[in-house]
Design a protein around this motif. Structure first.
Motif, short mmCIF file in Angstrom:
data_model
loop_
_atom_site.label_atom_id
_atom_site.label_comp_id
_atom_site.label_asym_id
_atom_site.label_seq_id
_atom_site.Cartn_x
_atom_site.Cartn_y
_atom_site.Cartn_z
N LEU A 178 12.13 -17.14 7.81
CA LEU A 178 12.41 -16.18 6.85
C LEU A 178 12.01 -14.76 7.23
O LEU A 178 11.09 -14.53 7.73
N GLU A 179 12.88 -13.99 6.67
CA GLU A 179 12.69 -12.43 6.75
C GLU A 179 11.67 -11.91 5.80
O GLU A 179 11.69 -12.42 4.96
N GLY A 180 10.67 -11.01 6.46
CA GLY A 180 9.67 -10.26 5.52
C GLY A 180 10.34 -9.14 5.12
O GLY A 180 11.37 -8.52 5.68
N VAL A 181 9.62 -8.20 4.55
CA VAL A 181 9.93 -6.91 4.16
C VAL A 181 8.45 -6.10 4.30
O VAL A 181 7.50 -6.70 4.24
N ARG A 182 8.68 -4.81 4.54
CA ARG A 182 7.51 -3.89 4.75
C ARG A 182 7.66 -3.11 3.58
O ARG A 182 8.75 -2.36 3.43
N MET A 183 6.63 -3.10 2.76
CA MET A 183 6.57 -2.34 1.55
C MET A 183 5.64 -1.16 1.52
O MET A 183 4.76 -1.37 2.32
N HIS A 236 3.09 -5.93 4.74
CA HIS A 236 4.11 -6.55 5.14
C HIS A 236 4.34 -7.91 4.26
O HIS A 236 3.02 -8.68 4.08
N VAL A 237 5.24 -8.29 3.59
CA VAL A 237 5.26 -9.52 2.65
C VAL A 237 6.42 -10.30 3.28
O VAL A 237 7.54 -10.08 3.65
N TYR A 238 6.01 -11.71 2.90
CA TYR A 238 7.08 -12.68 3.09
C TYR A 238 6.90 -13.97 2.37
O TYR A 238 5.78 -14.22 2.26
N ILE A 239 7.78 -14.77 2.35
CA ILE A 239 7.66 -16.16 2.00
C ILE A 239 7.32 -17.15 2.89
O ILE A 239 8.23 -17.08 3.73
N SER A 243 3.92 -24.93 -1.73
CA SER A 243 2.85 -25.88 -1.95
C SER A 243 3.19 -26.69 -2.79
O SER A 243 3.75 -26.65 -4.02
N LEU A 244 2.99 -28.33 -2.49
CA LEU A 244 3.23 -29.48 -3.32
C LEU A 244 1.84 -29.74 -3.93
O LEU A 244 1.49 -31.02 -3.43
N ASN A 245 1.29 -29.00 -4.78
CA ASN A 245 -0.09 -29.53 -5.16
C ASN A 245 -0.40 -29.21 -6.77
O ASN A 245 0.52 -28.65 -7.47
N ASN A 246 -1.07 -29.98 -7.48
CA ASN A 246 -1.49 -29.56 -8.76
C ASN A 246 -0.50 -30.08 -9.75
O ASN A 246 -0.34 -29.79 -10.75
N GLY A 247 0.34 -31.01 -8.78
CA GLY A 247 1.49 -31.66 -9.80
C GLY A 247 2.66 -30.69 -9.96
O GLY A 247 3.60 -31.14 -10.76
N TYR A 248 2.83 -29.85 -9.41
CA TYR A 248 4.03 -28.83 -9.15
C TYR A 248 4.38 -28.40 -7.65
O TYR A 248 3.49 -28.39 -6.93
N VAL A 249 5.54 -27.82 -7.68
CA VAL A 249 5.87 -27.28 -6.58
C VAL A 249 5.76 -25.63 -6.57
O VAL A 249 6.31 -25.17 -7.64
N SER A 250 5.32 -25.06 -5.67
CA SER A 250 5.43 -23.56 -5.92
C SER A 250 5.54 -22.89 -4.57
O SER A 250 5.33 -23.47 -3.48
N VAL A 251 5.93 -21.52 -4.84
CA VAL A 251 6.13 -20.73 -3.41
C VAL A 251 4.96 -20.03 -3.00
O VAL A 251 4.37 -19.41 -3.83
N MET A 252 4.86 -20.11 -1.89
CA MET A 252 3.60 -19.52 -1.04
C MET A 252 4.14 -18.22 -0.59
O MET A 252 4.99 -18.13 0.19
N TRP A 253 3.39 -17.06 -0.85
CA TRP A 253 3.57 -15.84 -0.23
C TRP A 253 2.63 -15.44 0.84
O TRP A 253 1.44 -15.85 0.66
N TYR A 254 2.84 -14.75 1.41
CA TYR A 254 1.87 -14.27 2.66
C TYR A 254 1.95 -12.79 2.92
O TYR A 254 2.99 -12.11 2.89
N LEU A 255 0.82 -12.04 2.51
CA LEU A 255 0.69 -10.60 2.44
C LEU A 255 -0.31 -9.74 3.45
O LEU A 255 -1.27 -10.39 3.75
#
Length: 398
Positions: A178-183, A236-239, A243-255
């Protein structure tokens, strides 16, 4: 070999490659049993969330995209409210950040349907038929150590881990390519306040990577915004996964704070400097610590700060500051230490942490995001009547 013919082997490092390669094959039935416990948990979680992980049209990104789009509309409307230009500038910055994050989410959704979902389906099928390979690392029989199963496809990296001491299982899926972005984020707070916010982030979900950059991985959308506001300049920000934890699915961000390479030597230095902050800046630090790895529980009406025993020495100066704010130790189970404050102190602290108008505006706006329950609780706590017999829960990092 596992009962269904699944190949299991111990992992070994390969220079220049982040992925483990297969080493010695596992034949010990006890180890295989531990591995299968992890694999079955992974399969169960994927099947539980099959409506967004395995659907041909619906994805886990849809709700996030819709919620963020709605929130951005509200923020754009609020830019013109009031006559405080600093708050208006804060909202303009959040609007710009949000638009870029929305673009990343839409790109990830498209690639999920085209690439990642088919690979996940194939992996699940191979795990059932015995056609997959499982690489393991860690200590299968030592509960004080972690034990991990690694699964690889061309564009997915699945890590299923039994957490050391806790015994719980975490499942994370990295999305490759996945591509990230420079903010570039404007400076909205003064240097001292920014430093306090940065300390709070670094001592919770953030860290300093091997190259000396301040970085953070988070599955909380509000926290991604908070990080970017706290680190003006280039980020620098990207997905990077799910995360499949705590009973739900969520998007992980890296900054990653690109402009801050080498500014902080280590977390130990950060903790030492945090203990020296003046009163107002220490409250800003405490706010980001509490919201980072902690929680605010108004319903249970208790005030508590909990940290792992390994952090007690590192946080010695910070703990002294906490004591000066009314916290007292009330539990030490050998791996975690809890500090409790009188209810009136919890309410007073919440009010003081939100006493700076720009901080309050930031927290109030971010609290409107769907994953910001901690922020909503803090705002509610700050508005409660003082009552010496009622408390509220704040939990700091374990």
């Amino acid at each position: 070999m596992a009962p269904n013919g699944l190949r299991i082997c111990w992992g070994r490092r390969v220079r220049g490659d982040k992925r483990l390669e297969c080493g010695e094959e596992v034949n010990d039935e006890r180890v295989i049993e531990e591995v299968m416990r992890l694999i079955n948990e992974f399969i169960n979680r994927v099947e539980k969330h099959g409506d967004v992980l395995l659907s041909e049209s619906s994805t886990l990104f849809d709700d996030v995209i819709n919620a963020l789009s709605d929130w951005l509309g509200k923020i754009e409307t609020r830019i013109g409210e009031g006559d405080d230009e600093s708050i208006a500038n804060l909202r303009r910055a959040m609007l710009d950040i949000g638009k870029e994050m929305l673009r990343l989410l839409k790109q990830a959704r498209e690639k999920w349907l085209k690439t990642y979902k088919p690979e996940l389906e194939e992996l699940i099928n191979k795990l059932g038929s015995g056609g997959a390979r499982v690489i393991i690392s860690g200590e299968p029989f030592n509960s004080n150590k972690s034990f991990v199963a690694h699964l690889y496809t061309e564009n997915l990296v699945v890590v299923i881990a039994r957490v050391a001491k806790m015994g719980s299982i975490t499942v994370n899926i990295s999305l490759i390519g996945l591509e990230g972005v420079r903010m570039v984020v404007p400076r909205l707070f003064g240097d001292n306040r920014l430093r306090a916010m940065q300390y709070g982030l670094l001592l919770t979900d953030g860290t300093i990577d091997e190259e000396g950059y301040p970085v953070m991985g988070t599955n909380q959308l509000w926290q991604a915004f908070a990080w970017l506001i706290a680190w003006p300049g280039k980020n620098h920000v990207y997905i990077n996964g799910l995360s499949l934890n705590n009973g739900y699915v969520s998007v992980m961000w890296y900054l990653r704070a690109v402009d801050r390479r080498g500014v902080f030597e280590s977390k130990a230095v950060v903790a030492e400097e945090a203990g020296k902050l003046d009163v107002e800046d220490f409250l800003a630090f405490l706010l980001f610590v509490a919201l980072g790895d902690g929680d605010v529980n108004v319903k249970r009406k208790r005030a508590r700060l909990t940290m792992g025993s390994s952090k007690v020495e590192l946080w010695s100066d910070i703990i002294e500051r906490l004591r000066s704010l009314g916290f007292r130790i009330d539990r030490d189970n050998g791996y975690a230490v809890a500090y409790t404050a009188k209810p009136s102190k919890a309410v007073e602290l919440a009010r003081k942490m939100l006493g700076y108008p720009l901080i309050k505006a930031l927290i109030e706006d971010l609290s409107q995001l769907p994953d910001a329950e901690k922020l909503k609780q803090l705002i509610e706590l700050s508005g409660m009547e003082l009552n010496p017999w009622v408390g509220h829960q704040l939990r700091l990092p374990a």
